[in-house]
Scaffold this motif. Structure first.
Motif, mmCIF file in Angstrom:
data_model
loop_
_atom_site.group_PDB
_atom_site.id
_atom_site.type_symbol
_atom_site.label_atom_id
_atom_site.label_comp_id
_atom_site.label_asym_id
_atom_site.label_seq_id
_atom_site.Cartn_x
_atom_site.Cartn_y
_atom_site.Cartn_z
ATOM 1 N N SER A 11 0.820 -1.214 0.000
ATOM 2 C CA SER A 11 0.000 0.000 0.000
ATOM 3 C C SER A 11 0.853 1.263 0.000
ATOM 4 O O SER A 11 0.552 2.245 -0.695
ATOM 5 N N SER A 12 1.948 1.251 0.754
ATOM 6 C CA SER A 12 2.823 2.426 0.784
ATOM 7 C C SER A 12 3.543 2.622 -0.543
ATOM 8 O O SER A 12 3.795 3.761 -0.972
ATOM 9 N N ALA A 13 3.855 1.511 -1.224
ATOM 10 C CA ALA A 13 4.486 1.609 -2.539
ATOM 11 C C ALA A 13 3.492 2.143 -3.568
ATOM 12 O O ALA A 13 3.841 2.962 -4.433
ATOM 13 N N ALA A 14 2.242 1.671 -3.475
ATOM 14 C CA ALA A 14 1.202 2.165 -4.380
ATOM 15 C C ALA A 14 0.964 3.654 -4.158
ATOM 16 O O ALA A 14 0.778 4.422 -5.122
ATOM 17 N N GLU A 16 12.150 -0.949 2.842
ATOM 18 C CA GLU A 16 11.785 -2.101 3.680
ATOM 19 C C GLU A 16 12.940 -3.093 3.763
ATOM 20 O O GLU A 16 13.247 -3.628 4.831
ATOM 21 N N LEU A 17 13.590 -3.343 2.645
ATOM 22 C CA LEU A 17 14.701 -4.297 2.625
ATOM 23 C C LEU A 17 15.909 -3.785 3.405
ATOM 24 O O LEU A 17 16.681 -4.575 3.962
ATOM 25 N N SER A 30 8.601 0.620 7.175
ATOM 26 C CA SER A 30 7.594 0.434 8.224
ATOM 27 C C SER A 30 7.682 -0.933 8.886
ATOM 28 O O SER A 30 6.758 -1.339 9.596
ATOM 29 N N ASP A 31 8.758 -1.665 8.611
ATOM 30 C CA ASP A 31 8.968 -2.997 9.203
ATOM 31 C C ASP A 31 7.828 -3.962 8.888
ATOM 32 O O ASP A 31 7.395 -4.736 9.750
#
Length: 759
Positions: free
Chosen positions: A22-25, A267-268, A273-274
């Motif tokens: 969702s954050s990537a979108a 994220e990686l 946001s863990d």
């Protein structure tokens, strides 16, 4: 369990693709709406866009441990694969010496994009090297001895870090040592698509020349990917044009995709946001799924070693069930899995498991469950619950043994067709007498047959083969041991102690099944021992008439062909007589049930086959002599082995000139049609276990494909009725509709796209 129709989807097919985080979108959307400048433009909007691209490249280098290597953004992994192969082979061609033989190596379990691309560029660039597949062992590990022997003459070697079907990872350190010890100059590409986010990557510490990646495999959008190129590795642009990416890859950059990748990279790198779980947690989640599978399906077999695979993939097979059956079962519970290989109307096989040397049934039954690092404990818990409910549905349908469901089972009465590949097994059950007979039993469904007999409380009268099978082992042994150990029978399983009747001066033996009789007729030709079995009403038989409801004809007649006659025990002249004799004593509209169905046509009739098979029609009508039949049949049989592939074909197929008309509806058109034609019968053709999980009272009746033959026999005098078939995806309903139309049903339609596109 609530109706899965209203349950949230559980998606366990992450190795195919993933939902966008969702954050990537949100990042992609913001970029499209407010930071939409062209990164190549020098104004403020362009500079802002370029900053997004530069950030993505910097983070990608960190994630990959790329060091001084380059990262070029692409449309996806396939483009990255082309980039690596084109660059390597173009450079390698310049170094080739005249008269010397060269090879190109790739792992036998590679994604098909790799060998197909190698073949393409090998031909286009006129390299003309020999392309060789590196064998793997039963664990899926590459054969290092083979590489050591072959790599000295190789121009390029392609391997993968993590396999997409099994999750098996290669020991890249050992692989590198083996490759470089024997050829320090060979170009090496490693497909790292499934490795990102699941295993450590330190590419700069290796001599890997090219490594493609794809965004949509790890919660990014489709259409964005990247490729790593080692410093000093040769490079040839795959796409030329406006000079973007410093001239390395032209084309306007996919800025929204890059913005989304930025979030994934965060994220990686532990800067997001863990939402990504650790390898330890992912291993625990896989263990929960594997335990649930073993509890629900005690005979389940896992097709890879968990110690040698990433923790986000499970590949398993359940004896007695094809991958399509399990996929449909799970899909009915709103849980998405895959077979790990392309499905078609024919046999589904996993080339990966075949390359590993696993048994054919495991390859044909393989199911892949895969999840990504953003999966939640709640999703896995719910998946485990649904797996148990799926097993319960199979127990309800008497397909697996399960306590507590026998009292609510679906009662079997009539004919059941079970298939393994192109082979058919038939079960006829007479509910009133509680008797059953199994014809052409298959080893692969032996346990299922035993479960059906036990669950349905049926007494097995006989297990009979229509002939000695050359393409598979008979499944009679287990049935006989469990139910007929004291029965004396001939080599095909026909009981020696049985009744006989004389009709037209010929004596026939028969077995009673309630109000029906199963009559044996000798029909040699395909093999010397071939027989046909006629299921007739007992009252008709006592009147010395043959009016069979079903004729189990073995391989005498197949859909689209007659049986081959080039076995050592075959006799074309005998087949000619058998065809004419069987047609004479049976109803030409009666249902013929062969022991093979290679094209999903289920059953046939003499009339249907004579309409498309001139040789058969000429033989039965006496318009061809036995000698000319033998000549024509010999010519047909010459080409059987050319088309068989891995399967022994039991007949040479003729081209059909018969065109069938099947109406196709989308959900809107179907609703309108039903409102206007209230007499149309809407039939759900899902199997009972799917129906139990997802029952919709909207349908007039349930006729699963395993019971389609029974339905055809019941309705053969009512072929003017309108039938509209529905299934999950539209594929099975289309196949069944075509089968009905071919047999003479005049008004047949189906819901295109099935349930999947109707909600």
């Amino acid at each position: 369990m609530d109706n899965p129709e209203v349950l949230k989807q559980i998606y366990l097919d992450a190795n195919a693709t993933t939902p966008v985080l969702s954050s990537a979108a949100a990042a992609a959307m913001e970029t499209m709406e407010t930071m939409f400048g062209n990164p190549s433009s020098s104004h403020t909007s362009g500079l802002q866009a370029k900053q997004i691209m530069d950030q993505a490249r910097c983070k990608a280098i960190q994630v990959l441990g790329a060091g001084t290597g380059q990262v070029i953004f692409t449309s996806g992994a396939t483009e990255g694969i082309q980039t690596g192969i084109l660059s390597a082979l173009y450079a390698a061609k310049a170094k080739m010496k005249a008269g010397q033989s060269y090879s190109i190596l790739y792992g036998a379990t590679e994604h098909k994009a790799v060998p197909e691309s190698l073949k393409h560029w090998n031909r286009i660039l006129e390299v003309n090297a020999t392309i060789k597949a590196i064998p793997v062992d039963v664990q899926g590990k590459l054969d290092m001895e083979y590489i050591a022997n072959e790599v000295p003459d190789a121009l390029m070697i392609c391997t993968m870090a993590v396999n997409n079907e099994t999750g098996v990872y290669q020991d890249l350190s050992l692989l590198e040592q083996t490759i470089r010890t024997h050829n320090s100059d060979v170009y090496w590409m490693v497909d790292c698509v499934q490795a990102l986010g699941k295993t450590h990557l330190g590419l700069a510490d290796t001599t890997i020349d090219y490594a493609p990646f794809s965004g949509h495999k790890l919660y990014g959008p489709k259409g964005i990917g990247f490729v790593y190129i080692r410093e000093g590795a040769p490079f040839t642009p795959f796409i030329a044009g406006g000079g973007q990416e410093s001239g390395l890859r032209s084309g306007t950059e996919n800025l929204p995709g890059l913005a989304a990748l930025n979030v994934i990279f965060d994220e990686l790198l532990g800067q997001g946001s863990d939402v990504f779980s650790s390898t330890k947690v992912l291993s625990e989640l896989r263990a929960q799924l594997s335990t649930a599978l073993k509890t629900a399906f005690p005979t389940v077999v896992f097709n890879h070693n968990f110690d040698n695979s990433v923790p986000t993939t499970l590949n398993f097979s359940i004896p007695g069930f094809t991958s399509k059956e399990i996929m449909d079962l799970f899909d009915a519970a709103n849980m998405r899995v895959s077979s790990g290989s392309a499905c078609s109307s024919k046999v589904t096989r996993s080339f990966v498991l075949d390359a590993m040397g696993l048994e054919p049934w495991r390859s044909e039954s393989a199911i892949r469950m895969s999840f990504g690092p953003a999966v939640t404990q709640q999703q896995i818990t719910e998946a485990c619950d649904r797996i148990q409910h799926c097993a319960h549905a199979l127990g309800h349908s008497c397909l697996v043994s399960m306590d507590g469901v026998t009292n609510e089972r679906e009662e079997l009465d009539g004919l059941l067709q079970l298939k393994v590949g192109g082979s058919c097994c038939w079960v006829y059950a007479d509910k009133q007498s509680g008797k059953a007979v199994v014809i052409d039993p298959l080893v692969e469904v032996q346990e299922r047959l035993l479960t059906i007999l036990e669950c349905q409380k049926l007494s097995l009268v006989a297990a009979i083969d229509t002939h000695g099978h050359a393409d598979h082992t008979s499944g009679r042994v287990g049935l006989v041991q469990a139910h007929l150990s004291e029965q004396a029978c001939d080599p095909l399983g026909w009981p020696i102690q049985c009744d006989r009747i004389e009709i037209n001066k010929n004596v026939f033996s028969f077995i009673e099944l309630g109000e029906h009789c199963l009559v044996k007729v000798s029909t040699p030709g395909h093999t010397a021992d071939s027989i046909s079995l006629l299921l007739c009403d007992k009252s008709q038989l006592l009147k010395e008439k043959f009016v069979p409801e079903f004729t189990f004809c073995g391989d005498l007649i197949l859909m689209g062909s007659v049986g081959r006659t080039n076995f050592s025990t075959s006799d074309a002249a005998a087949m000619y007589c058998s065809l004419r004799n069987l047609a004479k004593i049976t109803n030409k509209q009666g249902v013929l049930c062969p022991s093979h169905d290679y094209h999903n046509e289920f059953v046939t009739t003499f009339d249907a086959e004579m309409n498309r098979n001139t040789l058969l029609e000429q033989a039965i009508e006496g318009r061809i002599s036995s000698a000319n039949f033998i000549k024509a049949k010999t010519s047909l049989d010459l080409h059987i082995d050319d088309e068989q592939g891995a399967e022994i074909m039991c007949g040479a197929f003729v081209e059909s000139c018969q065109k069938v008309q099947v109406s196709e509806y989308d959900s809107v058109a179907l609703t309108e049609h039903i409102e206007q034609h209230s007499d149309a019968t809407l039939i759900d053709i899902r199997e009972p276990h799917e129906y139990a999980l997802n029952h919709d009272q909207y349908f007039s009746k349930n006729v699963p494909l395993t019971r389609l033959a029974n339905f055809i026999a019941q309705q053969h005098n009512n072929m003017d009725q309108e039938l509209i078939l529905v299934c999950r995806s539209g594929s099975r309903s289309h196949i069944a509709a075509n089968a009905l139309a071919r047999l003479g049903f005049k008004h047949v339609g189906h819901l295109k796209g099935g349930y999947a596109l109707s909600h």
